[in-house]
Design an enzyme around this catalytic site. Structure first.
Site, PDB file in Angstrom:
ATOM      1  N   LYS A  14      32.237  39.081  41.965  1.00 48.02           N
ATOM      2  CA  LYS A  14      31.261  38.949  42.905  1.00 48.02           C
ATOM      3  C   LYS A  14      30.514  40.114  43.739  1.00 48.02           C
ATOM      4  CE  LYS A  14      34.475  36.826  45.442  1.00 48.02           C
ATOM      5  NZ  LYS A  14      35.703  36.658  44.593  1.00 48.02           N
ATOM      6  N   ARG A  89      34.952  30.443  52.225  1.00 48.40           N
ATOM      7  CA  ARG A  89      36.197  30.308  51.482  1.00 48.40           C
ATOM      8  C   ARG A  89      36.909  29.199  51.818  1.00 48.40           C
ATOM      9  NH1 ARG A  89      36.934  36.239  50.138  1.00 48.40           N
ATOM     10  NH2 ARG A  89      38.761  36.389  48.789  1.00 48.40           N
ATOM     11  N   ARG A 128      41.644  47.798  38.585  1.00 49.80           N
ATOM     12  CA  ARG A 128      40.912  48.571  39.621  1.00 49.80           C
ATOM     13  C   ARG A 128      42.119  48.947  40.855  1.00 49.80           C
ATOM     14  NH1 ARG A 128      37.637  44.688  43.521  1.00 49.80           N
ATOM     15  NH2 ARG A 128      39.785  44.014  44.059  1.00 49.80           N
ATOM     16  N   ARG A 134      43.207  49.521  47.329  1.00 49.30           N
ATOM     17  CA  ARG A 134      42.965  48.148  48.121  1.00 49.30           C
ATOM     18  C   ARG A 134      44.637  47.711  47.795  1.00 49.30           C
ATOM     19  NH1 ARG A 134      38.323  44.102  47.023  1.00 49.30           N
ATOM     20  NH2 ARG A 134      40.087  42.495  47.522  1.00 49.30           N
ATOM     21  N   ARG A 146      46.624  35.743  45.700  1.00 53.64           N
ATOM     22  CA  ARG A 146      45.429  35.643  46.107  1.00 53.64           C
ATOM     23  C   ARG A 146      44.680  34.443  45.186  1.00 53.64           C
ATOM     24  NH1 ARG A 146      43.715  41.560  45.125  1.00 53.64           N
ATOM     25  NH2 ARG A 146      41.685  40.922  45.334  1.00 53.64           N
TER      26      ARG A 146
HETATM   27  P1  AP5 Z   1      34.805  42.910  41.790  1.00 52.81           P
HETATM   28  O1  AP5 Z   1      33.154  42.695  41.340  1.00 52.81           O
HETATM   29  O2  AP5 Z   1      35.054  43.736  42.780  1.00 52.81           O
HETATM   30  O3  AP5 Z   1      35.033  41.304  41.987  1.00 52.81           O
HETATM   31  P2  AP5 Z   1      35.221  40.443  43.321  1.00 52.81           P
HETATM   32  O4  AP5 Z   1      34.779  39.075  42.920  1.00 52.81           O
HETATM   33  O5  AP5 Z   1      34.245  41.139  44.360  1.00 52.81           O
HETATM   34  O6  AP5 Z   1      36.955  40.645  43.755  1.00 52.81           O
HETATM   35  P3  AP5 Z   1      37.589  41.010  45.159  1.00 52.81           P
HETATM   36  O7  AP5 Z   1      38.786  41.553  44.593  1.00 52.81           O
HETATM   37  O8  AP5 Z   1      36.526  41.924  45.950  1.00 52.81           O
HETATM   38  O9  AP5 Z   1      37.542  39.439  45.525  1.00 52.81           O
HETATM   39  P4  AP5 Z   1      38.368  39.009  46.624  1.00 52.81           P
HETATM   40  O10 AP5 Z   1      37.881  37.666  47.089  1.00 52.81           O
HETATM   41  O11 AP5 Z   1      39.785  38.928  46.548  1.00 52.81           O
HETATM   42  O12 AP5 Z   1      38.373  40.048  47.829  1.00 52.81           O
HETATM   43  P5  AP5 Z   1      37.474  40.077  48.987  1.00 52.81           P
HETATM   44  O13 AP5 Z   1      37.232  41.574  49.556  1.00 52.81           O
HETATM   45  O14 AP5 Z   1      36.446  38.987  49.248  1.00 52.81           O
HETATM   46  O15 AP5 Z   1      35.331  42.920  40.252  1.00 52.81           O
HETATM   47  C1  AP5 Z   1      36.814  43.117  40.130  1.00 52.81           C
HETATM   48  C2  AP5 Z   1      36.899  44.293  39.283  1.00 52.81           C
HETATM   49  O16 AP5 Z   1      36.493  43.941  37.834  1.00 52.81           O
HETATM   50  C3  AP5 Z   1      36.195  45.551  39.569  1.00 52.81           C
HETATM   51  O17 AP5 Z   1      37.047  46.556  38.936  1.00 52.81           O
HETATM   52  C4  AP5 Z   1      35.071  45.508  38.374  1.00 52.81           C
HETATM   53  O18 AP5 Z   1      34.533  46.834  37.978  1.00 52.81           O
HETATM   54  C5  AP5 Z   1      35.446  44.693  37.340  1.00 52.81           C
HETATM   55  N1  AP5 Z   1      34.568  43.831  36.699  1.00 52.81           N
HETATM   56  C6  AP5 Z   1      33.430  43.274  37.431  1.00 52.81           C
HETATM   57  N2  AP5 Z   1      32.971  42.469  36.430  1.00 52.81           N
HETATM   58  C7  AP5 Z   1      33.405  42.760  35.035  1.00 52.81           C
HETATM   59  C8  AP5 Z   1      33.113  42.125  33.995  1.00 52.81           C
HETATM   60  N3  AP5 Z   1      32.154  41.152  33.558  1.00 52.81           N
HETATM   61  N4  AP5 Z   1      33.926  42.549  33.054  1.00 52.81           N
HETATM   62  C9  AP5 Z   1      34.811  43.548  33.137  1.00 52.81           C
HETATM   63  N5  AP5 Z   1      35.325  44.040  34.509  1.00 52.81           N
HETATM   64  C10 AP5 Z   1      34.343  43.592  35.462  1.00 52.81           C
HETATM   65  O19 AP5 Z   1      38.752  39.351  50.193  1.00 52.81           O
HETATM   66  C11 AP5 Z   1      39.901  40.315  50.566  1.00 52.81           C
HETATM   67  C12 AP5 Z   1      40.683  39.675  51.459  1.00 52.81           C
HETATM   68  O20 AP5 Z   1      39.999  39.355  52.942  1.00 52.81           O
HETATM   69  C13 AP5 Z   1      41.088  38.007  51.079  1.00 52.81           C
HETATM   70  O21 AP5 Z   1      42.403  38.163  50.522  1.00 52.81           O
HETATM   71  C14 AP5 Z   1      41.410  37.504  52.688  1.00 52.81           C
HETATM   72  O22 AP5 Z   1      42.484  37.984  53.044  1.00 52.81           O
HETATM   73  C15 AP5 Z   1      40.479  38.412  53.340  1.00 52.81           C
HETATM   74  N6  AP5 Z   1      39.044  37.591  53.426  1.00 52.81           N
HETATM   75  C16 AP5 Z   1      37.957  37.974  52.855  1.00 52.81           C
HETATM   76  N7  AP5 Z   1      37.015  36.839  53.098  1.00 52.81           N
HETATM   77  C17 AP5 Z   1      37.450  35.896  53.834  1.00 52.81           C
HETATM   78  C18 AP5 Z   1      37.158  34.617  54.174  1.00 52.81           C
HETATM   79  N8  AP5 Z   1      35.684  34.297  54.124  1.00 52.81           N
HETATM   80  N9  AP5 Z   1      38.026  33.723  54.859  1.00 52.81           N
HETATM   81  C19 AP5 Z   1      39.300  34.179  55.104  1.00 52.81           C
HETATM   82  N10 AP5 Z   1      39.897  35.530  54.709  1.00 52.81           N
HETATM   83  C20 AP5 Z   1      39.019  36.118  54.035  1.00 52.81           C
HETATM   84 MG    MG Z   2      34.602  41.695  46.333  1.00 51.59          MG
END
Ligand code: AP5
Ligand code: MG
Length: 195
Positions: A14, A89, A128, A134, A146
């Site tokens: 994402k 979410r 990552r 992280r 997660r």
């Molecule tokens: P990346 O692009 O970073 O993926 P992402 O989907 O953004 O993954 P996140 O880890 O950021 O998702 P998340 O939903 O757990 O975290 P968030 O910060 O939202 O890609 C991942 C890796 O893969 C990278 O290294 C990238 O280079 C690689 N990659 C990408 N595309 C690729 C491809 N095609 N092929 C190979 N490699 C690839 O949330 C974190 C925490 O915050 C949650 O757990 C929760 O506690 C809290 N939180 C956030 N939002 C909310 C909400 N709305 N409600 C409640 N709690 C929340």
């Molecule tokens: Mg992200």
């Protein structure tokens, strides 16, 4: 306005795809995960409370993230649109987002889900974790927690948008630029449909 929800489990890509989309469509990127990590870095009380849950791979309360999105929408008026990344979410977050956008006479154009299997997600996040700092990328058990939180609480959000005929999914495995092209063609279809 063009308002996208980029959907998918942790590690689906994402954030990676959002970076490319904001440039092409001139959008504002709203990642609740990034906003929460900024609060943690700034040492705010909200950040301290959120960190305890995030470090365990659990969602933070709905009102916390809805409040952050509300502020960002208010700060960014007269823009081309938004990409919502990692939000909504839960179904209550999705309902709140519809309500907030209606105050600006706008709505979600389309939700695009990136489909990636659990094995690939784990592989990407452990990789990552070697450099991201992280805490929630640091071990496999946490990553599985997660993904479980996503399966339990977040997957119903897809049905919410499906009922509004705004849900579409694409294969999130493979070349980053090819995935980007697939997302762009979904956006263009949705924008044409929305008129
Ligand atoms: P990346 O692009 O970073 O993926 P992402 O989907 O953004 O993954 P996140 O880890 O950021 O998702 P998340 O939903 O757990 O975290 P968030 O910060 O939202 O890609 C991942 C890796 O893969 C990278 O290294 C990238 O280079 C690689 N990659 C990408 N595309 C690729 C491809 N095609 N092929 C190979 N490699 C690839 O949330 C974190 C925490 O915050 C949650 O757990 C929760 O506690 C809290 N939180 C956030 N939002 C909310 C909400 N709305 N409600 C409640 N709690 C929340
Ligand atoms: Mg992200």
């Amino acid at each position: 306005m063009l308002n996208l929800v980029l959907f998918g489990p942790p590690g689906a890509g994402k954030g990676t795809q959002s970076e490319k989309l904001i440039k092409k469509y001139n959008l504002i990127h709203l990642s609740t995960g990034d906003l929460l990590r900024s609060e943690i870095a700034a040492g705010t009380e909200l950040g301290l409370r959120a960190k305890q849950l995030m470090d365990q791979g659990l969602l933070v309360p709905d009102e916390v993230v809805i409040g952050m999105i509300d502020n960002k929408l208010r700060e960014n008026q007269s823009v081309a649109g938004f990409i919502f990344d990692g939000f909504p979410r839960t179904v209550p977050q999705a309902q709140a987002l519809d309500e907030l956008l209606s105050h600006y006479n706008t709505q979600i154009t389309v939700m695009i889900a990136l489909v990636v299997d659990d094995e690939e997600l784990t592989r990407r996040l452990l990789l990552r974790g070697q450099t991201s700092g992280r805490p929630d990328d640091s071990n496999e058990d946490l990553i599985r927690r997660r993904v479980k939180e996503y399966n339990d609480k977040t997957t119903p959000v897809a049905d919410f948008y499906n009922r509004q005929d705004k849900f579409t999914a694409i294969d999130g495995i493979g070349n980053i630029d090819e995935i980007f092209e697939a997302i762009c063609s979904k956006i263009e279809q949705a924008a044409t449909k929305a008129g």
